[in-house]
Each structure stands twice: as C-alpha cells, then as structure tokens.
Write a protein that holds these residues in place. Structure first.
Motif, PDB file in Angstrom:
ATOM      1  N   LYS A   1      -7.699   0.171   1.941  1.00  0.00           N
ATOM      2  CA  LYS A   1      -8.282   0.323   0.607  1.00  0.00           C
ATOM      3  C   LYS A   1      -8.907   1.701   0.442  1.00  0.00           C
ATOM      4  O   LYS A   1      -9.034   2.197  -0.677  1.00  0.00           O
ATOM      5  CB  LYS A   1      -9.338  -0.757   0.368  1.00  0.00           C
ATOM      6  CG  LYS A   1      -8.786  -2.166   0.321  1.00  0.00           C
ATOM      7  CD  LYS A   1      -9.904  -3.170   0.120  1.00  0.00           C
ATOM      8  CE  LYS A   1      -9.361  -4.592   0.124  1.00  0.00           C
ATOM      9  NZ  LYS A   1     -10.442  -5.602  -0.023  1.00  0.00           N
TER      10      LYS A   1
ATOM     11  N   LEU B   1      -5.825   3.012  -4.461  1.00  0.00           N
ATOM     12  CA  LEU B   1      -6.577   3.406  -3.286  1.00  0.00           C
ATOM     13  C   LEU B   1      -7.790   4.209  -3.713  1.00  0.00           C
ATOM     14  O   LEU B   1      -7.773   4.916  -4.725  1.00  0.00           O
ATOM     15  CB  LEU B   1      -5.703   4.244  -2.346  1.00  0.00           C
ATOM     16  CG  LEU B   1      -4.401   3.592  -1.880  1.00  0.00           C
ATOM     17  CD1 LEU B   1      -3.633   4.557  -0.981  1.00  0.00           C
ATOM     18  CD2 LEU B   1      -4.679   2.293  -1.146  1.00  0.00           C
ATOM     19  N   LYS B   2      -8.834   4.113  -2.950  1.00  0.00           N
ATOM     20  CA  LYS B   2     -10.058   4.839  -3.255  1.00  0.00           C
ATOM     21  C   LYS B   2     -10.275   5.943  -2.224  1.00  0.00           C
ATOM     22  O   LYS B   2      -9.980   5.781  -1.052  1.00  0.00           O
ATOM     23  CB  LYS B   2     -11.246   3.881  -3.272  1.00  0.00           C
ATOM     24  CG  LYS B   2     -11.169   2.848  -4.389  1.00  0.00           C
ATOM     25  CD  LYS B   2     -12.430   2.002  -4.461  1.00  0.00           C
ATOM     26  CE  LYS B   2     -12.353   1.014  -5.623  1.00  0.00           C
ATOM     27  NZ  LYS B   2     -13.576   0.177  -5.715  1.00  0.00           N
TER      28      LYS B   2
ATOM     29  N   TYR C   1       0.805  -1.215   0.000  1.00  0.00           N
ATOM     30  CA  TYR C   1       0.000   0.000   0.000  1.00  0.00           C
ATOM     31  C   TYR C   1       0.844   1.275   0.000  1.00  0.00           C
ATOM     32  O   TYR C   1       0.392   2.319  -0.460  1.00  0.00           O
ATOM     33  CB  TYR C   1      -0.928   0.024   1.213  1.00  0.00           C
ATOM     34  CG  TYR C   1      -2.113  -0.907   1.068  1.00  0.00           C
ATOM     35  CD1 TYR C   1      -3.186  -0.566   0.265  1.00  0.00           C
ATOM     36  CD2 TYR C   1      -2.142  -2.135   1.731  1.00  0.00           C
ATOM     37  CE1 TYR C   1      -4.269  -1.407   0.116  1.00  0.00           C
ATOM     38  CE2 TYR C   1      -3.231  -2.986   1.589  1.00  0.00           C
ATOM     39  CZ  TYR C   1      -4.285  -2.623   0.780  1.00  0.00           C
ATOM     40  OH  TYR C   1      -5.363  -3.468   0.636  1.00  0.00           O
TER      41      TYR C   1
ATOM     42  N   ASN D   1     -17.215  -2.952   4.893  1.00  0.00           N
ATOM     43  CA  ASN D   1     -16.637  -2.379   3.677  1.00  0.00           C
ATOM     44  C   ASN D   1     -16.710  -0.861   3.793  1.00  0.00           C
ATOM     45  O   ASN D   1     -17.760  -0.248   3.557  1.00  0.00           O
ATOM     46  CB  ASN D   1     -17.423  -2.868   2.455  1.00  0.00           C
ATOM     47  CG  ASN D   1     -16.791  -2.423   1.147  1.00  0.00           C
ATOM     48  OD1 ASN D   1     -16.161  -1.376   1.064  1.00  0.00           O
ATOM     49  ND2 ASN D   1     -16.964  -3.230   0.110  1.00  0.00           N
TER      50      ASN D   1
ATOM     51  N   TYR E   1      -7.720  -0.324   7.582  1.00  0.00           N
ATOM     52  CA  TYR E   1      -8.492  -0.500   6.342  1.00  0.00           C
ATOM     53  C   TYR E   1      -7.893   0.417   5.280  1.00  0.00           C
ATOM     54  O   TYR E   1      -8.301   1.554   5.103  1.00  0.00           O
ATOM     55  CB  TYR E   1      -9.967  -0.162   6.570  1.00  0.00           C
ATOM     56  CG  TYR E   1     -10.853  -0.617   5.432  1.00  0.00           C
ATOM     57  CD1 TYR E   1     -11.420  -1.895   5.444  1.00  0.00           C
ATOM     58  CD2 TYR E   1     -11.102   0.197   4.341  1.00  0.00           C
ATOM     59  CE1 TYR E   1     -12.217  -2.319   4.399  1.00  0.00           C
ATOM     60  CE2 TYR E   1     -11.895  -0.219   3.293  1.00  0.00           C
ATOM     61  CZ  TYR E   1     -12.454  -1.481   3.326  1.00  0.00           C
ATOM     62  OH  TYR E   1     -13.241  -1.902   2.289  1.00  0.00           O
TER      63      TYR E   1
END
Length: 374
Positions: A161, A28-29, A21, A117, A159
């Motif tokens: 993402k 990445l969002k 990462y 999520n 987290y």
C-alpha cells in the motif's frame, strides 16, 4: 513447481495480489519524506536487521544525510504493544520487538518507530505533532521526537500500500529462492519472481572469497544475466537493468550480556549455544572454529524465553560448570526481558555482535550513491 501444484490456492492468491498492485493501477500512497524499503521474499534468514544497520551507517557517513534526521520504521514483529510507538533504548523487546530495539541501541540518534500501518507510521514520523491531535495517540508512550528527513523501512517489501522511493530485496546465498518453495513446504512467503520488482538485489551471507565467475553463475540461476561488476548491474527477465550486490557477515568478539558477566568463562573454550533465529548454521560454524559446543538449543525465530527454557540451559551449565552460554545479538534483547535470570547464567551469558559489508569497495560506493540519491 511442486509447491505451485500442492499449494495452488496460496499460489493463486499471491499471483492475484501481485497483479492487483502491479497491473491494475491500485492506488498506492507515497510518503512525504524520502523512503528506502528493505525486505525479502522469504521468512527470515536473509539478515534484514544488520543490513538496515549498514544502511544507517552509510547514510550517517554521507555528506547528503549525515547531518539530517534519519528514522527507521518497522512492524515490530511479535511485540505486545499496539499502534504507533517510538522505540526507546531503555524499553524491552516485548514492547517494541527485538530487532527495532537492537537498532535503537546501536543508533541512539536515529528515531526508531514501530507501526503495522506503514502509511500511518511514515506520516507520523514526518509530522510528530499529529500525535497530539489524535485520540488513539494516547497509546503512544513516547511522543516527543524530531521530524524525520529520511525513512528506512524494515521488512516492508510485502506492504504494497506504501510505495517507497527505492527498494532493496535480500536473497540468502545459502538458501537461494530458486531452490526454495512456498510456505509451508519451504520458506518463501511471496512469489520468488517478485525480486525483479526491487531496484536493487543484495545477495547476503556470501563466502568471503567469492570469485566473480561464481557470482555470475549464481545470478544466472536467479534469472539475472549480463552482470557487470564495474556498475553492479544485471538484466532481469523483465528486460530492465537491476542493481546487484554481494555482502558477507563479520562476527565480532563475544560480549557479556550483563555487567556481572565474567569474561573468564570464554577462556575454557566450551560453550552452550542458545539461539532463536531463522538459521543458526553460519554462527555455529563460526563458533566451532574457536569453541567446543557442548550443547545447542535452537528455538524458533523471535522466540520469547520462558522459565522452562532457562531451566534447560541451566541444567546443562550444572553439568558443564566451566562453559559459557553464547547467543545472538537479537536473542540478547529478548533475554534481557526475562525477569529472575539466575546469577549463574548472568555470569556466563554472552552475545556475538555481527555486521555486514560488501565484498568489494566498488560495490560499497555504488550502493552508497544509490541510497543517498532518493
């Protein structure tokens, strides 16, 4: 060093994940709305929930966000529901998780939601109308809520993402990461050096009379040098300046858990302490100044109270008929889920509310400016 040797596969996994990462350009969002991530690198014990509550209070006080729609997104640890759920104050801890429920009860005007999520959760908080067009949305019981203008993410540091606009990592003064080890030898669930990736570090649960030299000494052990109290900045080993703050815990008056709870039981100055948190040491020390603790029950963090637990507490009460039963604010949410609570316990059950605040007004103002300018 010992944990890196004995737990080398786990350590290597964390290192590779961090490299993925941080260095390899992993996709990445970003959320559509401003986001602030609050988290830690340890398993509990740093005070995430009261710090999220403090952040909400500061945002509500600010002219920039006081009239805007604030939202909180949490995973809802150990909840029995699935998918995206909007938390309602009349719900239970089993459905939403104890911490999100506690936040919702304190901040009814904020939208509080749970979703494992976080990318999806932020999207739905920004666009609640999307719940009507997705098949799985039927599992969401409470679909009506206003779109969020600002989202605080509780426990989202791991987290990765989702890339939040700003990140805050919490470090416990009483159990600093430089003295800890990786799970299961210690309480670290992530690499300790990951604290340097955050925009701000908050050292939590500090002594009220903590002096500047002690603060600087603690930060140097964390690897943070050149600390300037006037700007709340220090330099981390990566060579960049990082905001650093110190907070302490304020305990409130013990409050009855039920409408039938009798305040007179607190006058006896004898209590049974029952908690299901990462560490009850600070609360135990605080209560010991005012009460004699005749029995202490220390359950695992986020413990779901069952018949055998209630029976054990009731047995102690029968031997100490004048004693009150005291618990934490977080435990109170789970105890309210228990069906068939004996009236003798309902009359004696109290919780101690807590808040956190900075050790100086200067820190509060710098932090407030930090969170409003996302």
């Amino acid at each position: 060093m010992l944990d890196k040797i004995l737990l080398f596969p786990y350590y290597l996994t964390l290192k590779l994940r961090d490299r993925r990462y941080s260095r390899t350009g992993a996709k990445l969002k970003y959320a559509e709305k401003p986001t602030l991530g609050v988290g830690n690198v340890t398993v509990g014990g740093t005070g995430k929930t009261p710090h999220v509550e403090m952040i909400l209070r500061l945002l509500q006080e600010s002219p920039e966000w006081g009239d805007r729609q604030l939202a909180v997104l949490s995973r809802g640890y150990k909840r029995e529901s699935t998918g995206f759920q909007q938390v309602v104050a009349t719900g239970g801890a089993a459905t939403f998780g104890d911490e999100p429920l506690q936040i919702k009860k304190k901040f009814p005007g904020a939208v509080v939601a749970v979703d494992k999520n976080r990318v999806e959760g932020c999207d739905l908080l920004a666009h609640p109308e999307k719940l009507k067009s997705r098949k799985w949305a039927k599992k969401c019981w409470n679909r009506e809520f206003p779109a969020a203008d600002y989202i605080v993410l509780d426990d989202a540091f791991q987290y990765r993402k989702l890339k939040t606009n700003k990140t805050v990592v919490l470090v416990n003064w009483n159990r600093p990461v430089f003295k800890d080890m990786l799970l299961p030898l210690g309480r670290l669930r992530d690499l300790p050096e990951r604290i340097y990736d955050a925009d701000a570090v908050i050292v939590t649960k500090c002594p009220a009379n903590l002096e500047r030299p002690a603060q600087a000494e603690f930060l140097e052990k964390l690897g943070l040098t050149e600390y300037l109290p006037s700007t709340c900045e220090a330099v981390n080993p990566k060579g960049r300046r990082q905001l650093v703050f110190f907070t302490g815990v304020n305990y409130g008056q013990a409050t009855g858990l039920y409408s039938t709870t009798e305040p007179r039981y607190l006058y006896a100055k004898k209590i049974v302490l029952a908690t299901g948190i990462a560490s009850d040491g600070p609360l135990r020390a605080y209560l010991s100044d005012f009460y004699k603790i005749v029995k202490r029950f220390s359950f695992p963090d986020h413990h779901k109270y069952e018949f055998k637990d209630i029976s054990r507490i009731q047995d102690v009460i029968e031997r100490n008929p004048t004693a009150a039963v005291v618990t934490t604010e977080k435990d109170a949410q789970r105890l309210l889920d228990y069906n068939g609570m004996p009236e003798t316990l309902m009359q004696r059950l109290f919780y101690v509310p807590i808040t956190v605040d900075f050790l100086s007004d200067e820190e509060r103002e710098v932090f407030k400016d930090f969170i409003v300018t996302v």
